[in-house]
Structure formats: structure tokens, C-alpha cells
Write a protein that holds these residues in place. Structure first.
Motif, PDB file in Angstrom:
ATOM      1  N   UNK A  81      13.347   7.703 -44.010  1.00 21.82           N
ATOM      2  CA  UNK A  81      14.686   7.274 -44.409  1.00 21.82           C
ATOM      3  C   UNK A  81      14.878   5.767 -44.265  1.00 21.82           C
ATOM      4  N   UNK A  82      14.146   5.161 -43.324  1.00 20.80           N
ATOM      5  CA  UNK A  82      14.370   3.744 -43.049  1.00 20.80           C
ATOM      6  C   UNK A  82      13.142   3.123 -42.376  1.00 20.80           C
ATOM      7  N   UNK A  83      13.140   1.802 -42.358  1.00 18.88           N
ATOM      8  CA  UNK A  83      12.081   1.073 -41.653  1.00 18.88           C
ATOM      9  C   UNK A  83      12.085   1.435 -40.174  1.00 18.88           C
ATOM     10  N   UNK A  84      13.287   1.547 -39.617  1.00 11.99           N
ATOM     11  CA  UNK A  84      13.402   1.888 -38.201  1.00 11.99           C
ATOM     12  C   UNK A  84      12.817   3.264 -37.918  1.00 11.99           C
ATOM     13  N   UNK A  85      13.079   4.218 -38.778  1.00  9.75           N
ATOM     14  CA  UNK A  85      12.533   5.561 -38.576  1.00  9.75           C
ATOM     15  C   UNK A  85      10.996   5.530 -38.551  1.00  9.75           C
ATOM     16  N   UNK A  86      10.404   4.717 -39.409  1.00 11.23           N
ATOM     17  CA  UNK A  86       8.937   4.617 -39.441  1.00 11.23           C
ATOM     18  C   UNK A  86       8.417   4.062 -38.127  1.00 11.23           C
TER      19      UNK A  86
END
Length: 164
Positions: A81-86
Motif C-alpha cells: 500500500x505504501x513505501x512505509x509498509x514495504x
């Protein structure tokens, strides 16, 4: 000679390391598709490191007269969903690998497998570095939030990573 139980456990670790490489390669592709080439490069280099780790276990088993038994590698996640999730998943995955390495070390201690203990000490040290790097990346991406300028600057910094 390596024990049957240690050989089995190290073969399982080879699979975990190869899965890690596969997961990080998938993350690299995701970042590439999201126009973050620096993040993509960083993750691609992580994938290469994980492959090298698998080969260290491979070599250790072979050098000690054991049998390497490769198993199927599970398919990794391909979308986030997002860079942070990765990057949060990177940290979580590194913590999983650390727990696995620690378990192997416990096994080597209980079996009095001194060669495995020496080899695993390298991985213990490596995991400290891996968790530190992942934790820092989570912090930076979290602090940046939706700041596109900061994200571009971080992407450029990550693009400067060179092989060890």
C-alpha cells in the motif's frame, strides 16, 4: 561430519535465505514500478546479500560432508500500500531471520557443534547490522510521510549504496 538434525536445520535456513532474496527482489520491482530507483537498487542489493547468505549455508553443509537439499521457495508478496509498509515489512522480516539464526545457534550449542557456532556467529553479527539498517529506513520513511522532496532526497541517497 555434520549431524542429521543440524543438516536439516541448515537446509531449512537456506530456503529462508532464498525466500528473503525473492521477497527483496519483489520489493525492488515494486519500488521500480513506483519510480523510486534508489529504493529499488537498495532492495536489489539486499536480495543479492540474501542469496550470498544462502550460499554460505550451502557451502558450510557441503564442506562438512552433508547433503544440501533444496526445497521449493514460496512466492513473495508483490504489492504493498505504501513505501512505509514495504520498509516495515523489511524490518519485520529481518527480525524473523534473526530469530531463526538465534535458534540455529542454540541448536549448535546444544549439539556442541563448534564449526556451526563459529559460522553462525558471523550471521549473528550480520543480523545486528541488518536490523539496524532496516530500523533506520523505517524511521526515515516514517518521518518523511508524504514529503515528496524528502522522499526524492532519500531515494537519491539510497541509490548511492555500493556493494560491500
Amino acid at each position: 561430519m555434520i549431524s542429521t538434525s543440524m543438516q536439516k536445520s541448515l537446509n531449512e535456513q537456506i530456503n529462508k535465505e532464498l525466500y528473503s532474496a525473492y521477497l527483496y527482489l519483489s520489493m525492488s520491482a515494486w519500488f521500480d514500478n513506483n519510480n523510486l530507483p534508489g529504493f529499488a537498487k537498495w532492495m536489489h542489493m539486499q536480495a543479492e546479500e540474501e542469496y550470498e547468505h544462502a550460499m554460505k549455508f550451502f557451502g558450510h553443509i557441503a564442506d562438512r560432508g552433508g547433503k544440501v537439499e533444496l526445497k521449493a521457495i514460496a512466492g513473495p508478496q508483490v504489492d504493498w500500500k505504501s513505501n512505509l509498509e514495504v520498509v516495515e515489512q523489511v524490518l519485520e522480516h529481518e527480525q524473523f531471520v534473526t530469530a531463526s539464526i538465534n535458534s540455529l545457534y542454540d541448536q549448535a550449542l546444544s549439539e556442541k557443534d563448534y564449526p556451526a557456532q563459529v559460522m553462525l556467529q558471523w550471521f549473528i553479527d550480520e543480523q545486528v547490522e541488518e536490523e539496524k539498517n532496516a530500523s533506520e529506513l523505517v524511521h526515515l520513511v516514517s518521518v518523511l510521510g508524504k514529503n515528496e522532496t524528502g522522499l526524492v532526497m532519500l531515494d537519491q541517497r539510497l541509490a548511492q549504496r555500493e556493494s560491500d
